[in-house]
Design a protein around this motif. Structure first.
Motif, short mmCIF file in Angstrom:
data_model
loop_
_atom_site.label_atom_id
_atom_site.label_comp_id
_atom_site.label_asym_id
_atom_site.label_seq_id
_atom_site.Cartn_x
_atom_site.Cartn_y
_atom_site.Cartn_z
N ALA A 127 42.49 10.58 74.62
CA ALA A 127 43.69 9.54 74.36
C ALA A 127 44.19 10.50 72.92
CB ALA A 127 44.12 8.60 74.29
N SER A 128 43.14 11.08 72.20
CA SER A 128 43.16 11.57 71.31
C SER A 128 41.96 12.54 70.35
CB SER A 128 43.26 10.57 69.64
OG SER A 128 44.08 9.14 70.15
N PRO A 129 43.42 14.26 71.05
CA PRO A 129 41.67 14.92 70.72
C PRO A 129 41.57 15.58 68.83
CG PRO A 129 44.14 15.64 71.34
CD PRO A 129 44.17 14.29 71.04
N SER A 130 39.85 15.38 69.11
CA SER A 130 39.58 15.50 67.52
C SER A 130 40.63 16.88 66.63
CB SER A 130 38.63 15.87 67.81
OG SER A 130 37.77 14.43 67.88
N LEU A 131 40.76 16.88 65.31
CA LEU A 131 41.00 17.78 64.86
C LEU A 131 40.00 18.86 64.14
CD1 LEU A 131 44.23 16.64 63.08
CD2 LEU A 131 44.62 18.25 64.72
N LYS A 132 39.83 19.56 63.15
CA LYS A 132 38.65 20.95 62.81
C LYS A 132 37.75 20.11 62.70
CE LYS A 132 41.05 25.39 63.63
NZ LYS A 132 41.51 26.60 62.44
N ASP A 133 38.65 18.76 61.24
CA ASP A 133 37.50 18.03 60.53
C ASP A 133 37.13 16.72 61.45
OD1 ASP A 133 40.03 16.24 61.29
OD2 ASP A 133 40.87 16.33 59.04
N GLY A 134 36.99 16.57 62.78
CA GLY A 134 36.64 14.78 63.45
C GLY A 134 37.32 14.20 63.44
N SER A 135 38.73 14.41 62.83
CA SER A 135 39.28 12.92 62.95
C SER A 135 39.79 13.17 64.09
CB SER A 135 40.00 12.59 61.23
OG SER A 135 41.22 12.05 61.54
N ALA A 171 43.71 12.41 66.11
CA ALA A 171 45.05 12.60 65.96
C ALA A 171 45.66 11.31 66.83
CB ALA A 171 45.34 13.99 66.79
N VAL A 172 46.33 11.00 66.32
CA VAL A 172 46.60 9.64 66.54
C VAL A 172 48.40 9.19 66.81
CG1 VAL A 172 45.09 8.01 66.22
CG2 VAL A 172 47.47 8.26 64.08
N ALA A 173 48.71 10.73 65.98
CA ALA A 173 50.94 10.87 66.33
C ALA A 173 50.62 12.62 65.97
CB ALA A 173 51.11 9.54 65.72
N GLN A 217 56.48 17.24 65.84
CA GLN A 217 56.67 19.03 66.13
C GLN A 217 54.98 19.06 65.98
OE1 GLN A 217 59.27 20.26 63.06
NE2 GLN A 217 60.70 20.28 63.80
N ASP A 218 54.90 20.29 64.94
CA ASP A 218 53.60 21.08 65.42
C ASP A 218 52.46 19.64 64.59
OD1 ASP A 218 54.28 21.85 62.94
OD2 ASP A 218 53.79 23.79 63.32
N ARG A 219 52.99 18.73 63.40
CA ARG A 219 52.22 18.15 62.34
C ARG A 219 51.52 16.98 62.88
NH1 ARG A 219 49.79 15.45 58.84
NH2 ARG A 219 50.20 14.69 57.10
N ASP A 275 42.27 8.81 60.19
CA ASP A 275 41.87 8.94 58.83
C ASP A 275 43.10 8.29 57.86
OD1 ASP A 275 39.60 8.96 59.91
OD2 ASP A 275 39.25 11.28 58.50
N GLU A 276 44.32 9.81 58.41
CA GLU A 276 45.26 9.46 57.25
C GLU A 276 45.98 7.87 57.65
OE1 GLU A 276 47.01 13.92 56.71
OE2 GLU A 276 47.04 12.63 58.73
N TRP A 277 45.35 7.67 58.64
CA TRP A 277 46.86 6.08 59.23
C TRP A 277 45.93 5.26 58.80
CZ3 TRP A 277 45.41 3.24 63.90
CH2 TRP A 277 46.22 2.00 64.84
N VAL A 278 44.46 5.18 58.53
CA VAL A 278 43.39 3.61 57.93
C VAL A 278 43.73 4.42 56.20
CG1 VAL A 278 41.14 3.11 58.01
CG2 VAL A 278 41.66 3.70 59.77
#
Length: 311
Positions: free
Chosen positions: A36-44, A46-48, A51-53, A58-61
């Motif tokens: 449901a939420s693919p990992s980004l390069k840093d392993g975190s 993506a929850v939302a 556009q392309d951001r 981790d940011e959310w928490v």
């Protein structure tokens, strides 16, 4: 319970439920799956995104922790400390006690079903959340008063001093239409007498912004509600269910009132009244509940690790 007291109680429940709910997301944020939420390069994860951001988990928490972390941790520590103290003292809250407390809270709403429905529909508080918070508060009160003894004579004196405190008050289920002049009120009365629907007319012409969108519905109020205009309340008390009265002169406007029904709550038993007085007097002699929570955190050596949240 007045409308203001209802509001205060609801606010406490809402805030606590929000803190617990957000803490639950923090604690169980792992429910977001890799699919449901693919990992980004840093392993975190993506929850939302916008556009392309991507907004990562981790940011959310981190944002939740900055805004609500301390409150959540304090809530968790308080509950753990209270549970430990209750176990040490052999104190428990039964399902029957919670049911009885919710019945008392429901009394000014006319019925338990109406109370629970309003809590969920208007405030988003489920019965399970309400029961959880009620259980915790009652447990805390039992701990606070466990070493306080109230003489029967003190209860007698209190009931003699305040004989009407536990007399159940009538509940009036009201709607109203507020207009600027007596002529407008008379015109509205004519339209109602000709068969127009009260709620539809209130939505069309009432000046009161708090009730207009609800078809003029005020809701349940006590027979001596201090926040309702006395003239309006006096007129309502003269009505039978289904009756309409008006025009009623208010300070600068005129009103029409409709009585949907009258609810007369059942009086509590003598034993329940005396127990309520005992509890009230004991709480007055005990330390505040917030101070008790602080003392219990200290007693059971609660600690928040440095750097976990901003204190």
């Amino acid at each position: 319970m007045t409308r203001q007291e209802k509001g205060l109680w609801a606010t406490v429940i809402v805030l606590t439920a929000c803190v617990i709910g957000m803490g639950g997301w923090v604690l169980f944020s792992g429910i977001f799956s890799q699919e449901a939420s693919p990992s980004l390069k840093d392993g975190s994860l993506a929850v939302a995104s916008i556009q392309d951001r991507a907004i990562t988990e981790d940011e959310w928490v981190d944002e939740l922790k900055k805004r609500y972390g301390r409150e959540m941790l304090m809530t968790m520590l308080n509950r753990q400390a209270v549970a430990l103290e209750a176990k040490a003292k052999g104190i428990d809250i039964t399902t029957a006690e919670v049911d009885a407390e919710i019945d008392v809270m429901s009394r000014s709403y006319g019925s338990k079903e109406r109370f629970l429905s309003e809590m969920e529909n208007q405030l988003g508080i489920t019965e399970a959340e309400l029961r959880m918070e009620t259980t915790y508060r009652m447990l805390l009160e039992k701990i606070a008063t466990s070493d306080v003894y109230i003489e029967p004579q003190q209860i007698d004196a209190y009931l003699e001093l305040y004989p009407d405190q536990f007399r159940p008050k009538k509940q009036l289920n009201l709607s109203m239409i507020e207009v600027a002049s007596e002529d407008e009120a008379n015109q509205a009365m004519d339209r109602l007498e000709n068969g127009e629907d009260f709620a539809a007319l209130a939505s069309e012409i009432s000046l009161d912004e708090y009730t207009r969108e609800e078809g003029g519905q005020i809701g349940l109020i006590e027979e001596d509600d201090p926040f309702l205009p006395p003239a309006l309340l006096d007129a309502a008390l003269e009505l039978e269910p289904g009756d309409i009265a008006g025009p009623i002169s208010l300070t600068d406007t005129y009103a029409i009132v409709y009585l949907h029904d009258i609810i007369e709550p059942k009086a509590p038993s003598e034993d329940k009244i005396r127990e309520a007085v005992r509890k009230q007097l004991a709480l007055e002699q005990s330390i505040s509940l917030s101070e008790l929570e602080r003392q219990l955190r200290e007693k059971y050596e609660a600690r928040i690790s440095a750097g976990t949240v901003t204190l």
